[in-house]
Design a protein around this motif. Structure first.
Motif, PDB file in Angstrom:
ATOM      1  N   ASP A 122       6.123 -32.759 -23.040  1.00  0.00           N
ATOM      2  CA  ASP A 122       5.937 -32.603 -21.717  1.00  0.00           C
ATOM      3  C   ASP A 122       6.502 -30.876 -21.355  1.00  0.00           C
ATOM      4  O   ASP A 122       5.588 -30.263 -21.170  1.00  0.00           O
ATOM      5  CB  ASP A 122       6.799 -33.462 -20.807  1.00  0.00           C
ATOM      6  N   VAL A 123       7.653 -30.890 -21.281  1.00  0.00           N
ATOM      7  CA  VAL A 123       8.091 -29.443 -20.746  1.00  0.00           C
ATOM      8  C   VAL A 123       9.100 -28.765 -21.726  1.00  0.00           C
ATOM      9  O   VAL A 123       9.063 -29.290 -22.788  1.00  0.00           O
ATOM     10  CB  VAL A 123       8.995 -29.632 -19.407  1.00  0.00           C
ATOM     11  N   PRO A 137       0.824 -25.505 -20.333  1.00  0.00           N
ATOM     12  CA  PRO A 137       0.279 -25.884 -21.723  1.00  0.00           C
ATOM     13  C   PRO A 137      -0.693 -26.929 -21.908  1.00  0.00           C
ATOM     14  O   PRO A 137      -1.318 -26.983 -22.727  1.00  0.00           O
ATOM     15  CB  PRO A 137       1.756 -25.845 -22.434  1.00  0.00           C
ATOM     16  N   ILE A 146       8.678 -25.681 -27.221  1.00  0.00           N
ATOM     17  CA  ILE A 146       7.529 -25.322 -26.247  1.00  0.00           C
ATOM     18  C   ILE A 146       6.398 -26.391 -26.406  1.00  0.00           C
ATOM     19  O   ILE A 146       5.654 -26.315 -27.542  1.00  0.00           O
ATOM     20  CB  ILE A 146       7.021 -23.688 -26.483  1.00  0.00           C
ATOM     21  N   PRO A 147       5.996 -26.961 -25.435  1.00  0.00           N
ATOM     22  CA  PRO A 147       5.100 -27.965 -25.381  1.00  0.00           C
ATOM     23  C   PRO A 147       3.609 -27.249 -25.992  1.00  0.00           C
ATOM     24  O   PRO A 147       3.298 -26.170 -25.664  1.00  0.00           O
ATOM     25  CB  PRO A 147       4.788 -28.515 -24.054  1.00  0.00           C
ATOM     26  N   PRO A 168       7.805 -22.920 -15.470  1.00  0.00           N
ATOM     27  CA  PRO A 168       6.931 -23.973 -15.777  1.00  0.00           C
ATOM     28  C   PRO A 168       7.242 -24.523 -17.062  1.00  0.00           C
ATOM     29  O   PRO A 168       7.771 -23.788 -18.087  1.00  0.00           O
ATOM     30  CB  PRO A 168       5.638 -23.380 -15.848  1.00  0.00           C
ATOM     31  N   PRO A 169       6.831 -25.698 -17.573  1.00  0.00           N
ATOM     32  CA  PRO A 169       6.042 -26.616 -16.738  1.00  0.00           C
ATOM     33  C   PRO A 169       7.103 -27.333 -15.738  1.00  0.00           C
ATOM     34  O   PRO A 169       6.464 -27.929 -14.668  1.00  0.00           O
ATOM     35  CB  PRO A 169       5.545 -27.798 -17.786  1.00  0.00           C
ATOM     36  N   VAL A 170       8.310 -27.335 -15.835  1.00  0.00           N
ATOM     37  CA  VAL A 170       9.088 -28.236 -14.907  1.00  0.00           C
ATOM     38  C   VAL A 170       8.535 -27.750 -13.449  1.00  0.00           C
ATOM     39  O   VAL A 170       8.419 -28.631 -12.772  1.00  0.00           O
ATOM     40  CB  VAL A 170      10.543 -27.757 -15.118  1.00  0.00           C
ATOM     41  N   GLN A 186       5.454 -29.738 -12.022  1.00  0.00           N
ATOM     42  CA  GLN A 186       5.630 -31.238 -12.131  1.00  0.00           C
ATOM     43  C   GLN A 186       5.150 -31.803 -10.762  1.00  0.00           C
ATOM     44  O   GLN A 186       4.553 -32.746 -10.557  1.00  0.00           O
ATOM     45  CB  GLN A 186       6.783 -31.540 -12.823  1.00  0.00           C
ATOM     46  N   LYS A 223       3.344 -26.376 -28.760  1.00  0.00           N
ATOM     47  CA  LYS A 223       3.257 -25.471 -29.943  1.00  0.00           C
ATOM     48  C   LYS A 223       4.267 -26.246 -30.832  1.00  0.00           C
ATOM     49  O   LYS A 223       5.225 -27.022 -30.815  1.00  0.00           O
ATOM     50  CB  LYS A 223       4.037 -24.227 -29.612  1.00  0.00           C
ATOM     51  N   PRO A 251       3.250 -20.791 -21.137  1.00  0.00           N
ATOM     52  CA  PRO A 251       4.652 -20.808 -20.328  1.00  0.00           C
ATOM     53  C   PRO A 251       5.682 -19.735 -20.820  1.00  0.00           C
ATOM     54  O   PRO A 251       6.227 -19.298 -19.888  1.00  0.00           O
ATOM     55  CB  PRO A 251       5.454 -22.268 -20.402  1.00  0.00           C
TER      56      PRO A 251
END
Ligand code: HEA
Ligand code: HEA
Ligand code: CUA
Ligand SMILES: [Cu+2]
Lengths: 332, 204, 576
Positions: free
Chosen positions: A214-215, C248, A231-232, C154-156, C159, A234, C254
């Motif tokens: 996710d993050v 991503p 890292i999402p 990001p990504p937080v 969201q 990767k 990111p």
């Protein structure tokens, strides 16, 4: 303009001759002060080891040495500067009704050259030591690009082998690390088992494939002194060598939202035999959902039994694994 | 400036009037504006950097089924916009020579060319098979051309204001800051477009 | 000008408009005034109110952290608290506060009547309450304020759990963008003022060090802020209209955001510290009665810091998705910053050394600030060593490092500046005893809260956690108690300021016998600052020498026409 009323001082030369200021008695005095400072700094450098968690990886040994060195250098600078300031503050105060000015010294080229040159040399020194340390750790795998491989040794100095450097022959598949909001899951591909607790054999280079669903998350084990953001999208190759048996804490180190603080688990470093035994034991266990604070609290909040405060994203369901660690497990 | 005056209000006025005269002898506005433009250019350079990073690292760069951007029409557009930079220069020259009508005609021509560019841009946008949210390329393309287009639009707007102001009698007694600044802005927008064109149309 | 001043007292004669702060015209501070001095004070007071607000959030955080469990506030609330604490402290406190100091002091110090663009100046200020309100309002939108940290990675940050278009994160981005607009307006103004409006005779090397540091800092704003703006615009588009620059899941990157963010936000820390360096350079000579040691080198090192600050940002990303060569490269550039900084530190020590020290509140705060800065600089150099940073990155070691500089050096440097220039700004003296009490509480409080953060970080306690493992409890209790003390330490300051401003003794034009153009005019300075624009003939900080600073009488304070010394005449000629 009467900017400095009543200051009829005996005019002193603008820049005083360094030689005159530094007569022999002063040099001796300064040297003994410097020696005292040096002694304290060396002692602080030794103390620095005590402020850190146990050294459970070969990387930790390297990093701690570096930290101890920088602590010593830093202490020396700090005491030198603050000591001088304190001396001034105590002994060079103006008397209550003394309205005169100090000596109008505007600069001293020799001094200025010295205090530019010394930090230059210091940072070259600290930089070189840091560079060598990083090079020896070589914790990053394939995302460290080829460039690094070519400059991988400091000129003139062959790279020292790291304990547990693996020979190309015994090359187990890297352990897959799956990070989520908010859980950890480790998959041992060769054995086809998974766990929320990381087990590693001692004295062998451990290799990982770090992924996130996710993050951003961060893979961090303080006792190993290693850390890497995940890292999402990767896959990040990562490696280090545990050298001390025991249980340690693994923490999420890149802020990942509501339950970031609770996104922790344990690492168990054990002998090769115990490690193999553990792998085959858990292969017998049927996969089951692990304990997961985030998911449990969120479900409770959905039923209205507790409140979570401001809005939060929905946590991923608890991972289903062959071996689950419990929150109560102790660690060093 | 006398300070023996009895009336405090009078005194204030005298003081500030004198102050103004001395302070603003030189006009700092154009200087300040150029400082601002230099700073503004960093936004564009940041977007350019982003574009380059995405293009060199992204997996599927172009949206599925899209072959690449058509260059011919944008090239005409580019030619118009670049030439307008010369036209606006002549407008300014006329103004310096106090030829107001010469200025207005060339100024209007610049506006027309700018509007043509915007029109061409709009036509191109309509014809494209991808949108703002079609992946990184779509986003970057519309961001860059859109942000630039916004600048062109602002430029034309400013030009309109300056054109209107040229009809105010004695408008240029105290200098031509507005016209000079608009013209600087226009050249800036132009240079940015050339870089942008090379980046997204030429380098495909 | 040459009229004999009759019975009128000089200080009254200088103020055609009533004194700022005088009871009869306090309203001007609530008006769209274009006087740089009013704007300066507006900035400082507004910023300080936000400092108290940000501090209040910190008190709640310390309350939560005094026990290991997440008990005082929910986790979501804690996350919102540190996000807003960091954001408010940086965008609502430090930048406006420093702009206030620069606004008040720069025109006076360079001998100008006002800033180059007075109306732009006022507009830039009035944006501050606007985005302050937006940021504060985000506490009350459904879902609460931004919870993604002041980096908004990001990504937080994308969201958006409520799914609303108007959410805490969007308001956060809007406020930060407006803050950027305001800062750019300020920077254009200040840079133009310094380049174009220096008094006759004031060459670059006759300009006070404070103006050099402000100039260097504002150059960073001009170069760096647009990069953050670019990143923020892209993030806002991702958040609101669904583009995929940094997401991503949709092919975005990111880590690119991190580069945008730190390309500005690292230099931003030098935007913050440079003017404080300037304050140190002004304060030490006055209370040591000695010239600033190595003035030229000190000023040039400000510019060197500006240049270097633009090429070190990746040191915030040593543990992020960065390749090894990048880590090593930026490790070396970061370490290089210690060279120009060291030059300054040693120059201040040499300025103080052998002087006739007077430990007033301003001097104490400057000395205290220098000490904490040195400590933070040393931990900074440790952080810049990539292999070590990998261990302590995102732990309390970093939090300790930057509070030592940002709360130690910057906040204490701010206090030093206020105590030093308070008589000039208000025409009144503050109470020295309260000032010293304030110093003692602040200095002890800062060390008590922020020193323990270093062992915590070394032990591996991550930052941004609402709960932590029990082994960290000991140091956290001490830190929390120190934090409460630090909160209390602001009370004597507030008391001192309020009562001194209304009831303090009259200060006179130059109570510290300081050298500088701002001290040649009355306190508070008249609306147009100078009766006559000063003609500067000497470099600043001429303590201990008898050279006059100017060849005329810009404040019009002296009774008699100042005699023109031969030196003055010479310099005057050279300049014409
Ligand atoms: C005003 C603010 C300010 C200032 C001035 C500095 C100054 C410095 N900072 Fe700091 N820093 C921050 C504010 C600041 N920092 C903030 C806010 C963060 C965290 C942001 C966040 O994550 O939220 C941070 C984080 C931060 C990191 C990232 C850590 C991490 O996240 O893992 C690093 C790493 O290199 C770093 C390094 C430095 C260095 C090398 C300096 C140097 O400029 C220091 C130079 C000074 C000296 C060295 C002392 C004087 C010199 C001498 C006496 C000469 C002799 C000395 C030697 C040769 C060593 N800082
Ligand atoms: C200029 C910058 C600045 C300043 C001055 C401060 C000041 C303080 N900070 Fe700051 N802090 C940051 C910038 C700053 N901080 C940043 C950038 C972060 C990172 C955020 C992130 O991770 O995203 C951070 C994070 C941070 C953390 C880590 C949070 C975490 O990672 O989980 C902590 C924890 O203790 C902390 C504490 C404090 C304290 C106690 C103060 C004290 O100085 C506060 C002193 C207290 C007061 C001044 C309040 C006084 C008020 C009263 C007595 C009540 C009066 C009431 C009214 C008037 C209504 N801060
Ligand atoms: Cu007052 Cu210009
Ligand atoms: Cu930095």
């Amino acid at each position: 303009m009467n900017t400095n009323d009543g200051t009829s001082q005996t005019p002193e030369p603008r820049t005083r001759n360094l030689g005159r200021v530094l007569n022999r008695r002063r040099i001796l005095g300064l040297a003994s002060l410097a020696a005292g400072n040096f002694a304290i700094s060396v002692w602080m450098g030794q103390e620095a080891y005590k402020w850190l968690p146990p050294q459970a990886s070969s990387e930790a040994v390297l990093v701690d040495k570096l930290f101890s060195f920088m602590t010593a250098v830093g202490t020396f600078i700090f005491i030198g500067v603050v000591g001088t300031l304190l001396y001034s503050m105590i002994f060079q105060r103006a008397a209550k009704y003394d309205n005169s000015d100090g000596p109008p010294i505007e600069g001293n080229v020799k001094l200025e050259v010295i205090w530019t040159a010394v930090p230059i040399m210091l940072i070259i020194w600290i930089g070189t030591v840091s560079y060598k340390t990083y090079d020896q750790m070589s914790i990053l795998g394939s995302i460290a690009p080829k460039v690094m491989a070519t400059v991988d040794t400091v000129p003139g100095e062959p790279r020292e082998p790291v304990p547990g450097d693996i020979s190309p022959s015994d090359n187990p598949a890297p352990i897959e690390v799956h990070s989520r909001q908010w859980s950890w899951e480790f998959r041992y591909i060769d054995q086809n088992v998974s766990s929320t607790e990381l087990h590693l054999p001692v004295n062998q280079r451990a290799r990982f494939k770090l992924t996130s669903d996710d993050v951003l998350h961060g893979f961090y084990v303080p006792a190993f002194r290693v850390k890497q953001d995940i890292i999402p999208g990767k896959e990040i190759d990562f490696a280090f060598t545990p050298i001390r048996e025991g249980r340690y804490r693994l923490r999420d180190s890149e802020y990942s939202g509501t339950y970031f603080a609770a996104n922790q688990t344990n690492v168990v470093v054990e002998s090769q035999e115990e490690y193999q035994r553990w792998l085959s034991e858990i292969a017998q266990n049927p996969p089951q959902a692990a304990q997961n604070l985030a998911y449990e609290e969120y479900s409770q909040a959905e039923q209205g039994t507790i409140s979570l405060g401001w809005a939060t994203v929905k946590p991923a369901p608890a991972p289903v694994v062959n071996h689950t660690s419990s929150e109560e497990d102790s660690y060093e | 400036m006398s300070t023996t005056s009895v009336d405090p209000n009078l005194n204030t006025k005298a003081a500030s009037l004198e102050g103004h005269g001395e302070d603003h002898e030189e006009d700092h506005r154009l200087f300040g504006f150029i400082v601002f433009l230099l700073s503004e250019s960093v936004i564009f350079f940041s977007f350019f950097t982003g574009y380059i990073v995405f293009k060199t690292s992204a997996g599927d760069w172009l949206p599925a089924g899209f072959e690449g951007l058509e260059v011919r029409e944008p090239l005409i557009n580019t030619a118009v916009l670049v030439s307008s930079s010369f036209v606006i220069y002549f407008a300014e020259r006329f103004l310096h020579k106090d030829n107001l009508w010469g200025f207005r005609i060339f100024w209007l021509l610049t506006m027309a060319m700018g509007s043509f560019f915007l029109y061409g841009q709009a036509v191109e946008w309509m014809g494209l098979p991808f949108g703002f949210t079609s992946g990184v390329f779509g986003g970057m393309f519309y961001l860059l051309t859109g942000f630039h287009g916004l600048h062109v639009f602002t430029g034309v707007l400013l030009q309109g204001i300056m054109l209107g102001r040229s009809f105010i009698p004695n408008n240029y007694e105290e200098g031509e800051f507005g016209v000079e600044a608009t013209s600087w802005f226009w050249h800036f927008v132009d240079v940015i477009w050339i870089l942008l064109f090379i980046l997204i149309y030429v380098w495909q | 000008m040459s009229n004999a001043t009759l019975e009128v007292k000089p200080s009254e004669q200088q103020t055609p408009t009533p004194e700022p702060g005088a009871p009869d015209n306090w309203r001007r501070f609530f008006s769209f005034s274009t006087d740089h001095k009013v704007i300066g004070i507006q900035y400082i007071v507004t910023a300080f109110i936000f400092f108290l607000f940000g501090g209040l959030l910190a008190m709640l955080m310390r309350g939560e952290l005094i026990t290991p469990e997440a008990d005082l506030v929910d986790r979501t609330v804690y996350n919102g608290l540190f996000t807003m604490h960091g954001t408010i402290m940086l965008f609502m406190w430090t930048f406006p506060m420093l702009n206030g100091l620069a606004n008040y002091l720069v025109p006076l110090m360079i001998g100008a009547r006002d800033m180059a663009f007075p109306r732009l100046n006022a507009a830039a200020f009035w944006l501050v309450p606007v985005f302050g309100v937006i940021l504060t309002a985000s506490f009350f939108v459904p879902g609460g304020p931004s919870q993604s940290g002041w980096w908004a990675y990001p990504p937080v940050s994308l969201q958006n759990p409520t799914g609303n278009l108007i959410n805490g994160q969007a308001l956060w981005l809007l406020a930060v963008a407006l803050s950027g607009v305001s800062s750019i307006m300020g920077a254009v103004n200040i840079v133009t003022t310094i380049i174009r409006m220096r008094a006759p005779g004031m060459g670059w090397f006759k300009m006070p060090a404070f103006c050099w540091t402000v100039f260097s800092a504002q150059m960073i704003q001009l170069i760096g802020l647009p990069a953050l703006t670019a990143g923020a615009v892209m993030l806002l588009l991702d958040l609101t209209v669904g583009t995929s620059f940094f997401d991503p899941a949709k092919g975005g990157d990111p880590v690119l955001y991190q580069h945008f963010f730190w390309f500005y936000s690292h230099p931003a820390v030098y935007v913050i510290i440079l003017p404080i360096f300037g304050v140190f350079s002004e304060v030490f000579p006055v209370y040591s009665r000695k010239p600033l040691f190595g003035y030229r080198v000190v000023t040039i090192s400000s510019v060197l810091i500006t240049i270097l600050s633009l090429i070190v940002w990746v040191h915030h990303m040593f543990a992020s998705g960065t390749p090894g060569w990048m880590r090593m490269l930026f490790m070396f550039t970061t370490m290089a910053i210690s060279i120009p900084t060291g030059i300054k530190v040693f120059a201040w020590v040499a300025t103080v050394w052998g002087g006739k020290l007077r430990l007033t509140s301003a001097m104490l705060f400057a000395l205290g600030g220098l000490t904490t800065f040195l400590f933070a600089g040393i931990t900074g150099i440790m952080l810049s060593s990539a292999p070590f940073d990998i261990h302590v990155n995102n732990t309390y070691f970093v939090v300790g490092h930057f509070h030592y500089v940002i709360n130690g050096a910057v906040v204490m440097g701010f206090y030093a500046a206020i105590y030093h220039w308070f008589p000039k700004m208000t025409g009144r003296m503050y109470y020295e005893g309260l000032g010293k009490l304030h110093f003692a509480l602040t200095f002890i409080g800062i060390n008590l809260i922020f020193l323990p953060m270093h062992p915590l970080g070394l032990m591996g306690m991550p930052r941004r956690v609402a709960s932590y493992d029990p082994e960290f409890a000991f140091w956290n209790v001490i830190a929390s108690l120190g934090g409460f003390l630090l909160g209390v330490s602001t009370l004597p300051f507030i008391l001192n300021m309020l009562s001194s401003w209304t009831q303090g003794d009259k200060a006179g034009d130059n109570p510290w016998r300081a050298i500088g153009l701002e001290w040649l005019v009355s306190s508070p300075p008249p609306h147009e600052n100078f009766e006559e624009i000063p003609i500067v003939v000497s470099p600043p900080y001429g303590y201990g020498s008898d050279e006059p600073l100017v060849s005329n009488n810009p404040g019009g304070i002296l009774e008699e026409e100042p005699e023109k010394t031969p030196i003055a005449n010479l310099a005057g000629k050279a300049n014409s």
